[in-house]
Design an enzyme around this catalytic site. Structure first.
Site, short mmCIF file in Angstrom:
data_model
loop_
_atom_site.label_atom_id
_atom_site.label_comp_id
_atom_site.label_asym_id
_atom_site.label_seq_id
_atom_site.Cartn_x
_atom_site.Cartn_y
_atom_site.Cartn_z
N GLU A 1 0.80 -1.23 0.00
CA GLU A 1 0.00 0.00 0.00
C GLU A 1 0.83 1.28 0.00
O GLU A 1 0.72 2.10 0.91
CB GLU A 1 -0.94 0.02 1.22
N GLU B 1 -5.06 -8.78 0.99
CA GLU B 1 -5.71 -8.45 2.26
C GLU B 1 -7.18 -8.22 1.97
O GLU B 1 -7.55 -7.56 1.01
CB GLU B 1 -5.19 -7.15 2.89
C1 GAL Z 1 -4.25 -2.16 5.74
C2 GAL Z 1 -2.79 -2.33 6.07
C3 GAL Z 1 -2.54 -3.30 7.17
C4 GAL Z 1 -3.57 -3.29 8.27
C5 GAL Z 1 -4.97 -3.23 7.69
C6 GAL Z 1 -6.08 -3.20 8.70
O1 GAL Z 1 -4.48 -0.94 5.11
O2 GAL Z 1 -2.06 -2.82 4.97
O3 GAL Z 1 -1.26 -3.06 7.64
O4 GAL Z 1 -3.33 -2.30 9.19
O5 GAL Z 1 -5.09 -2.13 6.84
O6 GAL Z 1 -6.14 -2.02 9.42
#
Ligand code: GAL
Length: 465
Positions: free
Chosen positions: A166, A367
């Protein structure tokens, strides 16, 4: 009904070094370690990254739990601030080398494929203080030296590599909206940092191609794709959404996969006097070093409407929101606690976008997940979190993903954020996302209902809906 996934599908979960390991034995501080030292009140309940989920000490037990929830792959990241002793020369820290060797070996011993990322918001603070961090092209080259060490040390056993997680969040957080240290607000710097992060990624890809000896080795980047949907058919709303897509998604997607920035974005930035400085050689490096695999983080869509005020309004600083306003769609379905809209169909849209506009490159959901606060309220008398809401959330997203795969999108896996509840930046432990609960006072870890459920899905490569 049963939905069958492609053979060899990657069923996994993702975490990162700074969010799971804890600072134990780490020689250097990253920007978040430092921010917590100087401003602990900026973190939920003043919980910092010092212990995180204790992975540095408990990686063996933790990986055993990951195995128990059926994961065949896990992403984490190597902390620049743990592996490297001297950033200029990229000399190694032996304790860091041993730790990551042990983690990788332990994952492999459990038949879990490591997906390894190199930068997850964890710039060494020294490099910010000395050079302005990602504002500096010298720091770009130091990152490549760190990356080279990783490829050489672990490339014999790791085949799946990623440069950044990200990167857009670094741009937004550090340079526009003040949710990452040092909370600069500067549109021109933000654009330059976006370019420098891309350059760092492309240069690391080039280095990988030069030094990799693993026949299965491949490299990519992990991007948070937030499809921006227009509020209506009004051309002004459509235009706003088009810009939001250029800014949030295509700014990394296009150079990473197609080797070039979208001409439309370059033109807007140029007209606004904020275009990044780039040499011909740098643009050639980006052109020649595109990725092999894309990781997509998807949590929620983005809805956009035309800006309320004229783009010619006076502003002290260039801000992307000059071209769009966020739109709260009436009747949207929300995860109220987290403040995020739930819209699984976006995952189908992403699958089709990657297929049609990005050469159907191999990609995976890197994710996806559901942050829930006060999750202990859902514990039953045996202490197991009964997270049916998470099971439903995953099911709905997998169903849409499956539709995209059926239509030919080259998706090779699904990783939940996260295996074990971990520390989440300034939100610390406010929202829990894991298959495995973590009592942060005792570090006792307990598999949630969703973890047991996921094992079945992963073992059978099939989702029952
Ligand atoms: C994403 C990030 C993660 C984690 C997740 C949930 O944006 O890549 O590191 O923090 O959000 O909050």
């Amino acid at each position: 009904m049963n939905l069958q996934f492609p053979n060899g599908f990657s069923w996994g979960a993702a975490t990162s070094g700074p969010q799971s390991e804890g600072r134990f034995n780490k020689k250097h501080a990253n920007v978040f370690d430092h921010w917590f030292e100087v401003e602990p009140e900026s973190f939920h309940n003043q919980v910092g990254p010092d212990v995180a989920s204790n992975f540095y000490n408990s990686y063996k037990e933790d990986i055993k739990l990951m195995k128990e929830v059926g994961l065949n792959s896990v992403r984490t990241s190597i902390q620049w601030t743990r592996l490297i002793d001297d950033f200029e020369t990229a000399t190694l820290n032996q304790d860091g080398v041993d730790f990551y060797n042990n983690v990788i070996d332990e994952l492999l011993a459990n038949d879990i494929k490591p997906f390894i990322n190199l930068h997850h918001f964890d710039l060494p603070v020294e490099l910010y203080d000395k050079y302005g961090g990602w504002e500096s092209k010298h720091v770009v080259d130091l990152f490549v030296k760190f990356a080279e060490q990783c490829f050489k040390l672990f490339g014999d056993r790791v085949s799946e590599w990623f440069t950044h997680n990200e990167p857009m969040v670094v741009v937004d957080g550090q340079y526009l909206y003040q949710f990452h240290y040092p909370k600069v607000v500067d549109g021109k710097k933000a654009v330059q940092v976006a370019f420098n992060l891309q350059l760092a990624s492309s240069k690391a890809v080039a280095k990988f191609k030069e030094v990799n000896t693993n026949p299965d080795g491949r490299i990519g980047i992990i991007l948070n794709l937030t499809p921006s949907y227009p509020a209506s058919d009004d051309p002004a709303d459509q235009k706003a959404a088009n810009f939001a897509n250029l800014w949030f998604n295509q700014i990394f997607l296009d150079p990473s996969i197609l080797g070039e920035y979208p001409a439309e974005l370059v033109e807007i930035l140029e007209n606004d006097g904020v275009l990044f400085e780039a040499t011909k050689e740098e643009l050639a490096i980006i052109k020649e070093n595109t990725i092999d695999i894309l990781g997509v983080n998807f949590y929620h869509p983005h809805r956009v409407k035309q800006p309320d005020v004229s783009p010619d309004s006076l502003r002290f600083n260039w801000m992307p929101v000059k071209y769009f306003d966020n739109y709260d769609m009436p009747g949207r379905r929300m995860n109220i606690d987290r403040g995020w809209e739930i819209y699984p169909k976006a995952l189908y849209d992403i699958a089709i976008n990657v297929k049609e506009n990005y050469g159907n490159i191999a990609w995976f959901v890197a994710e996806n997940g559901m942050g829930v606060s006060n999750e202990e309220l859902f514990q039953d008398e045996t202490g197991v979190v009964q997270d049916d809401y998470r099971i439903n959330f995953i099911k709905e997203h997998l169903t849409e993903l499956h539709k995209g795969i059926e239509e030919g999108s080259n998706c090779i896996g699904y990783h939940l954020w996260t295996p074990i509840d971990c520390w989440s930046w300034s939100n610390a432990y406010k929202n829990r996302y894991g298959f495995i609960a973590n009592n942060i006072h005792t570090q006792v870890k307990t598999i949630k209902k969703s973890g047991h459920w996921f094992k079945d899905v992963a073992d059978n490569n099939t989702l029952e809906i």
